[in-house]
Design an enzyme around this catalytic site. Structure first.
Site, PDB file in Angstrom:
ATOM      1  N   HIS A 174       0.897  -1.293   0.102  1.00 41.39           N
ATOM      2  CA  HIS A 174       0.038  -0.189   0.142  1.00 41.39           C
ATOM      3  C   HIS A 174       1.009   1.320   0.047  1.00 41.39           C
ATOM      4  CE1 HIS A 174      -3.136  -2.658   1.666  1.00 41.39           C
ATOM      5  NE2 HIS A 174      -3.392  -2.224   0.246  1.00 41.39           N
ATOM      6  N   GLU A 226      -4.578 -12.547 -13.267  1.00 38.60           N
ATOM      7  CA  GLU A 226      -3.485 -12.302 -12.265  1.00 38.60           C
ATOM      8  C   GLU A 226      -3.149 -13.647 -11.585  1.00 38.60           C
ATOM      9  OE1 GLU A 226      -4.503  -9.601  -9.170  1.00 38.60           O
ATOM     10  OE2 GLU A 226      -6.690 -10.378  -9.095  1.00 38.60           O
ATOM     11  N   ASP A 237       0.153  -9.657  -9.278  1.00 36.80           N
ATOM     12  CA  ASP A 237       0.018 -10.947  -8.771  1.00 36.80           C
ATOM     13  C   ASP A 237       0.366 -11.866  -9.624  1.00 36.80           C
ATOM     14  OD1 ASP A 237      -1.073 -10.828  -6.192  1.00 36.80           O
ATOM     15  OD2 ASP A 237      -2.750  -9.719  -6.956  1.00 36.80           O
ATOM     16  N   CYS A 265      -3.705  -3.546 -15.733  1.00 34.31           N
ATOM     17  CA  CYS A 265      -3.612  -2.311 -14.469  1.00 34.31           C
ATOM     18  C   CYS A 265      -2.570  -2.856 -13.550  1.00 34.31           C
ATOM     19  CB  CYS A 265      -4.912  -2.465 -13.916  1.00 34.31           C
ATOM     20  SG  CYS A 265      -5.580  -3.997 -13.379  1.00 34.31           S
TER      21      CYS A 265
HETATM   22  C1  PEP Z   1      -2.343  -6.804  -9.873  1.00 34.49           C
HETATM   23  O1  PEP Z   1      -2.160  -7.901  -9.066  1.00 34.49           O
HETATM   24  O2  PEP Z   1      -1.639  -6.538 -10.723  1.00 34.49           O
HETATM   25  C2  PEP Z   1      -3.171  -5.740  -9.400  1.00 34.49           C
HETATM   26  C3  PEP Z   1      -3.354  -4.526 -10.218  1.00 34.49           C
HETATM   27  O3  PEP Z   1      -3.975  -5.831  -8.169  1.00 34.49           O
HETATM   28  P1  PEP Z   1      -3.503  -5.617  -6.624  1.00 34.49           P
HETATM   29  O4  PEP Z   1      -2.023  -4.756  -6.934  1.00 34.49           O
HETATM   30  O5  PEP Z   1      -4.189  -4.547  -6.151  1.00 34.49           O
HETATM   31  O6  PEP Z   1      -3.344  -6.881  -6.134  1.00 34.49           O
HETATM   32 MG    MG Z   2      -3.947  -8.150  -7.764  1.00 37.82          MG
END
Ligand code: PEP
Ligand code: MG
Length: 557
Positions: free
Chosen positions: A184, A424, A448, A495
């Site tokens: 975070h 992911e 992920d 993303c």
């Molecule tokens: C990811 O896993 O790439 C993703 C965008 O989700 P998070 O980072 O929130 O797990």
């Molecule tokens: Mg993720």
């Protein structure tokens, strides 16, 4: 020094350490009267600080978050609390700090062991008060709430609630001992465009108020420097600022290559505060709204109505730009204490995201209903995180259908909402051609996907050198998904953090990605890269033949 750069740039400032709570233990005193007077004084200071925090948080963040500190004030003003502490100062000759710690720690333990979820949540509040009150006894003038400007925060780890308390606009740079590329803190630093490194290991040598230069482009912390080095870095910082200024010419430019391939360049957001950044940087929409942040830093789950209000505000704030709501991805590193999820040995392989939501259907339905209701006010898509099988997607989709039918029978207007999945988990990437028969779109989550493909914990600094989305295996999955998407005419975005990486963007665009979504602070650079490139063939065989991620990077640098 080890560590991962999570937000690039140069910071020059004084160290401001955010220390974790260190127990004081049982310290005796003969001056019990002095201890009692210190107790009263520190209690007043604690209460004044909390009152100021309630006002500040209400003004800058919102009523809900301010309620965290209101709850602390209520506990502090319990008429039985002070006499209890005074009594053990008198009878056990304990110092003020030890007495506060002893009474509040017992209360904390008692709450932790109660059956009621509500009571369990209070333990966290008591821990927070203990931390603040003991600090006010031991170092009353060491006020870590109001930062002076030009500081570089140094902490073991910064929690999202820490950030509510700090005025992040005064923070020049961030250094964390723990945390990985996608923690975070990392996401926050990126969205605020603060140079940052995480997972640095022990930073004990960075003492309070030391001047330092953080070069979060080369991954260096410079402690001993002369005027020449300082002025060189100041110049570099100025150049960086000028470069940023020059990139502003791309704000209204759409993502399109020189040879006409259109690529949407969108923002990742975590809440309403990030909308300003979307507009300022010319984000063409939101490719990932991490809705789990709506569930964090609170003592109970937001109701459907509360969520609807937040989501509607966000959708309206986007003024017609499209948004992808990712349903809550709780679990893993995103703890939501009030859900009382069982502690797990491997949280990233456990009860997380859609796996949890499909079990707690009431919680999931409240969110889906709120998003569907907000769909009447803009262009919304929904995507599910951590989908590993077609069955999971169909179950989640069935729940959306139920919510739609309920809302229609209640006479509530909703718009068409395409349903997609995050890719992911490697199983979803491998089965993407099958998934394409059922879903409306894909969004590749490389944060992920990298950890699960390579079996490397994304948060663990000891293996951070192995965590790299340029690994041939990860790139091969990414390329496969984009190829399948193009073949089956399924819209595909990305993303995860790779989407904002200048080295990765030409590959993604050449493979045929439809959208890349990233921290708003990365958008202008991405727009420049896309506008100045033409599509080029990428030799997969060459990538696959590389011995490791470093070798792949070398091919494209
Ligand atoms: C990811 O896993 O790439 C993703 C965008 O989700 P998070 O980072 O929130 O797990
Ligand atoms: Mg993720």
């Amino acid at each position: 020094m080890s560590g991962s750069i999570v937000s690039r740039g140069i910071a020059i400032g004084r160290v401001m350490r955010i220390e974790p709570y260190k127990p004081v233990g049982l310290i005796k005193t003969e001056d019990t009267e002095g201890a009692k007077s210190l107790l009263l004084k520190s209690m007043t200071q604690t209460s004044e600080e909390l009152n100021a925090l309630v006002d500040k948080t209400r003004e800058n963040v919102g009523d809900h978050e301010a309620a965290i500190f209101e709850a602390h004030l209520m506990i502090l003003s319990d008429p039985t609390l002070l006499p209890q502490i005074e009594s053990i100062i008198e009878h056990d000759s304990l110092s003020a700090a030890s007495a506060v710690e002893s009474v509040l720690s017992s209360m904390e333990d008692m709450f932790k062991n109660l059956d009621s979820d509500y009571m369990k949540e209070r333990a966290l509040d008591i821990y927070d008060i203990k931390k603040r009150w003991v600090k006010n006894i031991l170092s009353p003038t060491d006020n870590n709430i109001s930062l002076s400007s030009g500081v570089i925060l140094v902490a073991e780890e910064l929690t999202p609630s820490d950030t509510l308390e700090l005025d992040m606009s005064k923070v020049e740079g961030l250094l964390m001992e723990k945390g990985g590329l996608t923690s975070h803190t990392a996401i926050l630093a990126q969205s605020m465009d603060i140079p940052a490194m995480v997972g640095c290991g022990s930073l004990e040598n960075l003492t309070q108020n030391t001047m330092l230069i953080l070069d979060a482009r080369q991954g260096e912390i410079i402690l001993d420097f002369d005027d020449k080095i300082l002025s060189d870095y100041q110049k570099l910082k100025e150049e960086e600022a000028k470069e940023k200024e020059a990139l502003k010419r791309f704000v209204d430019v759409k993502g399109q290559t020189k040879d006409g391939k259109r690529v949407e360049i969108a923002s990742n957001i975590a809440g309403i505060d990030d909308i300003k950044g979307v507009h300022e940087n010319g984000g063409e929409g939101v490719g990932l709204f991490r809705t789990e942040f709506v569930y964090m830093n609170r003592s109970s789950a937001p109701t459907e109505e509360e969520q609807f209000k937040i989501y509607k505000k966000i959708v309206e704030g986007l003024k017609g730009k499209p948004i992808i709501f990712r349903t809550m991805d709780i679990g893993g590193d995103k703890e939501v204490p009030y859900l009382n999820m069982p502690a797990e040995p491997n949280p990233f392989l456990g009860f997380r995201a859609v796996r949890y939501c499909l079990q707690d259907k009431n919680l999931f339905k409240a969110q889906i209903r709120a998003i569907l209701r907000a769909s009447a006010y803009g262009s919304i898509k929904i995507m599910f995180p951590m989908i590993g099988s077609i069955r999971q997607f169909l179950d989640a989709k069935a729940l959306v259908e139920t919510c739609k039918n309920e809302l229609k029978s209640e006479g509530i207007k909703i718009n068409d909402v395409p349903l997609g999945i995050m890719i992911e988990i490697p199983s979803a990437a491998i089965l993407s051609e099958e998934f394409a028969k059922y879903v409306d779109f894909f969004s590749i989550g490389t944060n992920d996907l990298t950890q699960y493909t390579l079996a490397v914990d994304r948060q663990n600094e000891s293996v951070s050198e192995l965590y790299d989305y340029f690994d041939p295996a990860v790139l091969s999955l990414i390329q496969h998904v984009i190829k399948v998407a193009n073949k089956t005419k399924t819209w595909v975005g990305m993303c995860g953090s790779a989407a904002g990486d200048p080295l990765m963007i030409p590959l993604l665009v050449s493979w045929g990605i439809d959208e890349i979504s990233m921290a708003s602070s990365q958008i202008l650079k991405a727009k420049q890269i896309v506008s100045e490139m033409t599509l080029k063939p990428i030799e997969m065989e060459q990538i696959m033949a590389c011995y490791d991620a470093k070798a792949v990077r070398a091919l494209f640098t």
